[in-house]
Every structure is written in structure tokens, then in C-alpha cells.
Design an enzyme around this catalytic site. Sequence first.
Site, PDB file in Angstrom:
ATOM      1  N   ASP A 156       0.844  -1.206   0.000  1.00 41.23           N
ATOM      2  CA  ASP A 156       0.000   0.000   0.000  1.00 41.23           C
ATOM      3  C   ASP A 156       0.878   1.255   0.000  1.00 41.23           C
ATOM      4  O   ASP A 156       1.769   1.379   0.832  1.00 41.23           O
ATOM      5  CB  ASP A 156      -0.897  -0.026   1.242  1.00 41.23           C
ATOM      6  CG  ASP A 156      -2.063   0.947   1.153  1.00 41.23           C
ATOM      7  OD1 ASP A 156      -2.049   1.824   0.269  1.00 41.23           O
ATOM      8  OD2 ASP A 156      -2.979   0.816   1.977  1.00 41.23           O
ATOM      9  N   HIS A 230      -9.685  -0.754  -7.739  1.00 42.43           N
ATOM     10  CA  HIS A 230      -9.474   0.365  -6.809  1.00 42.43           C
ATOM     11  C   HIS A 230      -8.494   1.378  -7.384  1.00 42.43           C
ATOM     12  O   HIS A 230      -8.726   2.574  -7.361  1.00 42.43           O
ATOM     13  CB  HIS A 230      -8.973  -0.194  -5.475  1.00 42.43           C
ATOM     14  CG  HIS A 230      -8.626   0.852  -4.475  1.00 42.43           C
ATOM     15  ND1 HIS A 230      -9.558   1.731  -3.975  1.00 42.43           N
ATOM     16  CD2 HIS A 230      -7.443   1.173  -3.884  1.00 42.43           C
ATOM     17  CE1 HIS A 230      -8.957   2.554  -3.106  1.00 42.43           C
ATOM     18  NE2 HIS A 230      -7.675   2.240  -3.038  1.00 42.43           N
TER      19      HIS A 230
HETATM   20  C1  HEM Z   1      -3.985   2.684  -4.385  1.00 42.47           C
HETATM   21  C2  HEM Z   1      -5.356   0.068  -0.537  1.00 42.47           C
HETATM   22  C3  HEM Z   1      -8.706   3.414   0.542  1.00 42.47           C
HETATM   23  C4  HEM Z   1      -6.808   6.297  -2.855  1.00 42.47           C
HETATM   24  C5  HEM Z   1      -4.105   1.671  -3.469  1.00 42.47           C
HETATM   25  C6  HEM Z   1      -3.385   0.416  -3.520  1.00 42.47           C
HETATM   26  C7  HEM Z   1      -3.753  -0.295  -2.418  1.00 42.47           C
HETATM   27  C8  HEM Z   1      -4.723   0.472  -1.693  1.00 42.47           C
HETATM   28  C9  HEM Z   1      -3.241  -1.671  -2.006  1.00 42.47           C
HETATM   29  C10 HEM Z   1      -2.394   0.009  -4.623  1.00 42.47           C
HETATM   30  C11 HEM Z   1      -0.983   0.382  -4.317  1.00 42.47           C
HETATM   31  C12 HEM Z   1      -0.735   1.848  -4.202  1.00 42.47           C
HETATM   32  O1  HEM Z   1      -0.581   2.552  -5.202  1.00 42.47           O
HETATM   33  O2  HEM Z   1      -0.724   2.308  -3.071  1.00 42.47           O
HETATM   34  C13 HEM Z   1      -6.381   0.757   0.092  1.00 42.47           C
HETATM   35  C14 HEM Z   1      -7.126   0.265   1.230  1.00 42.47           C
HETATM   36  C15 HEM Z   1      -8.069   1.196   1.523  1.00 42.47           C
HETATM   37  C16 HEM Z   1      -7.915   2.286   0.574  1.00 42.47           C
HETATM   38  C17 HEM Z   1      -6.869  -1.073   1.934  1.00 42.47           C
HETATM   39  C18 HEM Z   1      -9.123   1.184   2.593  1.00 42.47           C
HETATM   40  C19 HEM Z   1      -9.828   0.126   2.880  1.00 42.47           C
HETATM   41  C20 HEM Z   1      -8.493   4.486  -0.277  1.00 42.47           C
HETATM   42  C21 HEM Z   1      -9.239   5.723  -0.249  1.00 42.47           C
HETATM   43  C22 HEM Z   1      -8.692   6.544  -1.206  1.00 42.47           C
HETATM   44  C23 HEM Z   1      -7.606   5.803  -1.835  1.00 42.47           C
HETATM   45  C24 HEM Z   1     -10.399   6.024   0.704  1.00 42.47           C
HETATM   46  C25 HEM Z   1      -9.052   7.956  -1.610  1.00 42.47           C
HETATM   47  C26 HEM Z   1     -10.120   8.596  -1.219  1.00 42.47           C
HETATM   48  C27 HEM Z   1      -5.873   5.572  -3.543  1.00 42.47           C
HETATM   49  C28 HEM Z   1      -5.067   6.107  -4.636  1.00 42.47           C
HETATM   50  C29 HEM Z   1      -4.281   5.061  -5.096  1.00 42.47           C
HETATM   51  C30 HEM Z   1      -4.593   3.907  -4.263  1.00 42.47           C
HETATM   52  C31 HEM Z   1      -5.069   7.540  -5.154  1.00 42.47           C
HETATM   53  C32 HEM Z   1      -3.259   5.114  -6.236  1.00 42.47           C
HETATM   54  C33 HEM Z   1      -3.920   4.975  -7.575  1.00 42.47           C
HETATM   55  C34 HEM Z   1      -2.890   4.998  -8.696  1.00 42.47           C
HETATM   56  O3  HEM Z   1      -2.358   3.941  -9.051  1.00 42.47           O
HETATM   57  O4  HEM Z   1      -2.593   6.098  -9.183  1.00 42.47           O
HETATM   58  N1  HEM Z   1      -4.931   1.668  -2.354  1.00 42.47           N
HETATM   59  N2  HEM Z   1      -6.883   1.975  -0.268  1.00 42.47           N
HETATM   60  N3  HEM Z   1      -7.521   4.576  -1.262  1.00 42.47           N
HETATM   61  N4  HEM Z   1      -5.555   4.256  -3.346  1.00 42.47           N
HETATM   62 FE1  HEM Z   1      -6.273   3.096  -1.854  1.00 42.47          FE
END
Ligand code: HEM
Length: 318
Positions: A156, A230
Site C-alpha cells: 500500500d 481500486h
Molecule cells: C492505491 C489500498 C482506501 C486512494 C491503493 C493500492 C492499495 C490500496 C493496495 C495500490 C498500491 C498503491 O498505489 O498504493 C487501500 C485500502 C483502503 C484504501 C486497503 C481502505 C480500505 C483508499 C481511499 C482513497 C484511496 C479512501 C481515496 C479517497 C488511492 C489512490 C491510489 C490507491 C489515489 C493510487 C492509484 C494509482 O495507481 O494512481 N490503495 N486503499 N484509497 N488508493 Fe487506496
Amino acid sequence: PITALNHTLDNEPQQITAPLTHSAAFLVLTVKDDAASLAKVREVLASTDDLIKNTAIREIERTFTCNVAIGHRVWAPLVGSTPPRELKPFQEVKGATHTAVSTPGDLLYHIRARTMDLIVAFERNLMMAFGDAVDAVDDVAGFRYFDGRDLLDFVDGTANPEGLSLPEATIVGDEDPDHAGGSYVVVQKYLHNLDAWRAQKTEAQEAIIGRTKHDNIELDDAPADAQKSHKTLCTIEDGDGEHEILRDNMPFANPGRGEYGTYFIGYTRRLWVIEKMLERMFIGNPAPLHDRILDFSTATTGVTFFAPSRKVLADLGD
Ligand code: HEM
């Protein structure tokens, strides 16, 4: 040169862009409304730099950082100035199946360090300084889980901006001169249903996240009208290109109570970018194809804050 230097110091941000650490705490407080409590809170906020120094010096590696952010409800009574342009209470996002709830919170302390001892020592000093002027509504201790994974077992934070893109994405500039050097902060505390998540095949989990589990490699985006991952739902693009945010999510857990979660924290220069991400996650794009991460994760809190520049905090003592 002297005016240029003063200008920089005026707008010096808090430690928004500091790197992730092994431990973190997310302390959310509400402020009592009487004049004495407001005065006390102003005094404690103004001494933020000193409070941080008292703890940070105790560790030779200097991994300790702390950011303070202020919510919309108390901005005028505490700070007195016009609030930052986009600051407003967290807006509930109600999709067909899942809801991003909005919950109370006037102050956020985002505290990071290699070890928990510094964080606890700091929080105790802080709570003693506040006395009964505040109530703690939430205090979550996050920990690093293996190679930077969340409790869904995916790495993450990978796509976070780096280098010059990092302040560009997170720190308010000339578009809101009174609040330059500040950053909008959104937090949400998610609880996971790990049994249901782990019952999914790895390929199904990877399709939900948009990356491979073992090697953390990005998968291709789904076609326009299909269920998006996501990472695709959280990619916000317009004529100005891609709008990034900084995420410093941490896992937290209380196995005895069966609690396993992700504390989401996003910093942004443009609040609307995080709002757009939440809309795409909870309502879906296209609706009703919501982010399937939500079928295994429940948002139990949602609060919006603004972390002002260091000078705005210091000036509260005047
Ligand atoms: C990407 C997990 C909630 C925004 C990711 C990734 C994971 C992850 C594993 C892919 C790796 C990375 O680029 O970090 C989670 C989990 C969440 C959560 C477990 C809650 C249960 C959120 C929320 C937002 C968010 C609430 C925004 C309001 C993003 C963004 C990316 C991302 C902007 C990168 C997208 C890209 O590749 O440009 N998240 N996330 N995430 N997440 Fe989340």
C-alpha cells in the site's frame, strides 16, 4: 533576498511530506466550545513546534514527526481568519450499497515515528497540555505490516507522488495565498472482513486492487463500462493531467476483538480530488459499480481537516 526568505518561512509547511515510519498514531479530538477551552487549545496549538522538539530530540535517528490539522467547525473560533477555500465538513457519500460516513472531529494529530514509545510519550504530554479543553473521539495506533502491506496483504502506498510532484500535489500555493503552505487532510477508519477477503482467490483480489499481490505490478485498466479496480477508480485525470494525493495509510488491529483495519489518511492540495475519489469508490464509475474493496472494508469514520503552515499555528499564540 531577505523578503524572499521571509516569504518561504511564512509558508513553511508542517511535516506533510515526511516518509512513512514503522509506527504512527491518528488522534482525533473535539474541542469544547467555551472561551476558556478555545483559549487553551489556541495556546497548545501555538506551542506545537516546542512540543514536537521535546519528544523528537529523544531519538538519535530523528524519525519523529507530527502534523496538526484543524476541522471546519472550529476554524473561525480558533484561528479567526477566513477558512481555506475548499475546507468544509466531510460530506457523506451514499452509494447504492456502501456509505462513506461523516463523523465528528475538530483536531487531528498525525504522529509518526519508528517506535511507539515516542508517540505515546508525545500524546501524553499533549493530552496533559490540553487538560479538559478537548475530548478524544478516536486514537488509533498503526503499525507497519511486513513489506509495507495493508491487512488485505497488498503493498500500500506505491503510487504516491515523489520528488517535486509531492509538494505540488499536497501543499496549497498561490491559488489561496492566506493558506499557502497548508494541506487538506481526509481520514477514514476502515474495518476489514478478513475471513471473507481471504476466502477470495488471489486473482479475484488482484482484480479488485488493480495490482498483483506478490510482485506489486500494476494491472491494465478495465474497459470503460466494466467493473474498475481500486487503483483505476482512484486515478483522477482531467485536462490538467493526473491529480495525485499523498496517502500515509497504516494497518491497525486488535485481534482479541477481531478488529483488523486500514486507517486511510490522504493529504491533498485540492480537496475536490479526494472527494472525487470517494465518489468513484462509493457511488461507482459507472454507478452502481462501486469499488469492490468496500465489500470487504467498512468505513467507520470520515473527517476532513486542514493542516495549516507552521506560522499559522505559531501565530495562534499572539
Ligand atoms: C492505491 C489500498 C482506501 C486512494 C491503493 C493500492 C492499495 C490500496 C493496495 C495500490 C498500491 C498503491 O498505489 O498504493 C487501500 C485500502 C483502503 C484504501 C486497503 C481502505 C480500505 C483508499 C481511499 C482513497 C484511496 C479512501 C481515496 C479517497 C488511492 C489512490 C491510489 C490507491 C489515489 C493510487 C492509484 C494509482 O495507481 O494512481 N490503495 N486503499 N484509497 N488508493 Fe487506496
